[in-house]
Design an enzyme around this catalytic site. Sequence first.
Site, PDB file in Angstrom:
ATOM      1  CD  GLU A  56     -20.511  27.870   2.138  1.00 14.35           C
ATOM      2  OE1 GLU A  56     -20.702  28.886   1.453  1.00 14.35           O
ATOM      3  OE2 GLU A  56     -21.291  27.497   3.046  1.00 14.35           O
TER       4      GLU A  56
ATOM      5  NE  ARG B 202     -25.159  41.529  10.100  1.00 12.06           N
ATOM      6  CZ  ARG B 202     -26.259  40.827   9.900  1.00 12.06           C
ATOM      7  NH1 ARG B 202     -26.191  39.511   9.720  1.00 12.06           N
ATOM      8  NH2 ARG B 202     -27.449  41.406   9.889  1.00 12.06           N
TER       9      ARG B 202
ATOM     10  CD  GLU C  44     -24.257  38.766   6.502  1.00 16.60           C
ATOM     11  OE1 GLU C  44     -23.740  38.083   5.595  1.00 16.60           O
ATOM     12  OE2 GLU C  44     -24.230  38.428   7.704  1.00 16.60           O
TER      13      GLU C  44
ATOM     14  CG  HIS D 263       3.330  53.701   0.146  1.00 15.46           C
ATOM     15  ND1 HIS D 263       4.277  54.491  -0.464  1.00 15.46           N
ATOM     16  CD2 HIS D 263       3.426  53.970   1.482  1.00 15.46           C
ATOM     17  CE1 HIS D 263       4.932  55.191   0.452  1.00 15.46           C
ATOM     18  NE2 HIS D 263       4.428  54.887   1.641  1.00 15.46           N
TER      19      HIS D 263
END
Length: 566
Positions: free
Chosen positions: A219, A274, A360, A391
Site C-alpha cells: 500500500e 507500532r 496488534e 453523546h
Amino acid sequence: MASTNLISATEEWKCLREHVADVDKTHLRNLLKNEARCESMTVEFDGIILDYSRQRITQETVKKLFKLAEVAHLKEKIDKMYNGDHINVTENRSVLHIALRAARDTIINCDGKNVVDDVWQVLDKIGEFSERVRTGAWVGATGKSLKDVVAVGIGGSFLGPLFVHSALQTDPEAAQCANGRQLRFLANVDPVDVARSINGLNPETTLVVVVSKTFTTAETMLNARTLRTWITSALGSEAVAKHMVAVSTNLKLVKEFGIDPQNAFAFWDWVGGRYSVCSAVGALPLSLQYGFPIVSKFLEGARSIDNHFHTTPFEKNIPVLLGLLSVWNVSFLGYPARAILPYTQALEKFAPHIQQLSMESNGKGVSIDGVPLNFEAGEIDFGEPGTNGQHSFYQLIHQGRVIPCDFIGIVKSQQPIYLQGEVVSNHDELMSNFFAQPDALACGKTPEELRNEKVSDHLVAHKTFSGNRPSLSILLPSLTAYNVGQLLAMYEHRIAVQGFIWGINSFDQWGVELGKSLASRVRAQLNLSRTEGKPVEGFNPSTTMLIKRYLKENAPITAGFLHSKS
C-alpha cells in the site's frame, strides 16, 4: 509443550480466580467510602496523577496481583527488555523502543553494540535536515521553500505520528513553531485518501516523506509511486531528489525509486512499527512541522516514563499498575473491552493509535512458547474524546455492557477560553464531566433514590443505573510535547506489562500476514482478468462471485492522474 507452562496453572492465578467471588460481594459505591483504600489507590509521578480507586478491586486484590507479577517474573522480563535481550523470540529480535528516546550518554547494548550511538546519529541528521528545510536552505526544484509535508506510511508508520501531530497542533509553543507549515498523512491505498492528502497542495512547495522499513509495503509503495507521478508530471523526473525523502533501511530500493540514499533516515529491526513513533518514522515529519527542539521535548517526556517504569517499585509504578489492572479486568472479571476517553480534543487520535498498539501487540491466542491459551488475553480498544463520546456510546457503558474506562484529563487547557458572565470557563465545563462520569459509572442510581425523587413507577427501571462499573482516571498537568511523550510511553509499557503477565509475545504481529498474502493472489487475478481476459478461478464460490461482479461493473481505466489544485 505442556499447558502447565501457562501462567493460569500457577497458584497465584488460581487464587485470583477464587478471589473474584469476594470482589463480587462488594459494590464500588461502598468501596469509595473507604478513605484509606482510596488514598492507597492514588499514585503521582512527575505531575501525573493516577487514581484507580474506581476499579472493582480491594486492597487484597492489589496484593494478589503483585504476587502474580512476581510468579510471572515481571521484573526480570522488564530488565531483559532494557538489557537488549531478544525477548521477541519468534523474530529473534530485541525490543528497544526505549533506546529511541534515551539520553545521548546512555548505554543500551544490543548484540554487543551500544545502539544509542546509532539513534543519535539519526536524530542529529533529522535535526540538521529539518532545520535546512524549515529555514529555506533546502528548496524544491523550482527554488521555492517546502512548506508542506505529506508523510506516506501505514499502520505504525502512520497512527503514532498522527496522534502526536494532532496533540501538538493546538499547543501554543508547538503551533507557533509550525506557523505557515502543513503536515498531512497518506495511509490508505484508497485513491480517495490520495486525493484528500494532496488537495490544495502545490508540488513546488511539497516534500514527501516515504516511510517503509523494507520499501516493499504494497500500500505504501503504491501511494509513494502515485505521489512521485504527481510531482514528476508537474516538475519533471529530476524533481524527485528535491521533493522526496525516505525513512527506510533498504537503501538499494530507495535509490532505485529515485530518492538519494543520502536522504534516507534509518531505523532498526529492534523497533516494531507500532512502537516506532519516536524513531525517524515520527521524528522526521514532526520535526519538519514543529522543529527538532519540540520533538526533543516529546522524546524527553517519553524518557521520563521509561526511567520511572524501569526503576520504580511496583506499588508506585504507573505502567505496571495499569497493566495489572487490565489483566484483572480481562482475564478474571471477563471484560473484553476498554474505552479510552480523553477529555481534550487534542487527543482525538490517541484511541486509534492505542487500538493498534494494544490489539496488534496482545491479540494473541498462544503463549510465547506456542501453547494455546486457556484464558482470555487482549482487549478491544476504542474511544472518543469527551464530551463527544457522552453523546454517542456512553449509554451502553452506563446501562448496557460493562466496559472498563480510562478517563484522561488535563489540568491546564492548551486553548483556555472564559466568556464573561458564564458560571465556569469552557475547560471547567469539560472537566466537570471528567470528574462526574467516573462517579456516575461507579455509584449509579438506585430505584430507591429515584422513588425519593418522585420518578414515576413506570420509568424507574429505565432510569436505574446499576453502577459498579470500573474506571480509572489519569490527570496530566498540561498537554505539551513533554506530556504527550509521557502519555505515549505510559501506554506502551502498560501493554508490555499485560503481555509479560499473560506470557505472550507482544512484539510480533503474524496476524496481519495471512490477509496480505491472500490479497496478492487477488491482485494477480485482477491483473490477468483485465489484461488477458483470464477467468476468475482458484477462489471459493463466494469470493469468485464478488470478484466477477467487481470486474464486470468496474471497467479498467486508462492511465492518468487526478491533479490537486495548486
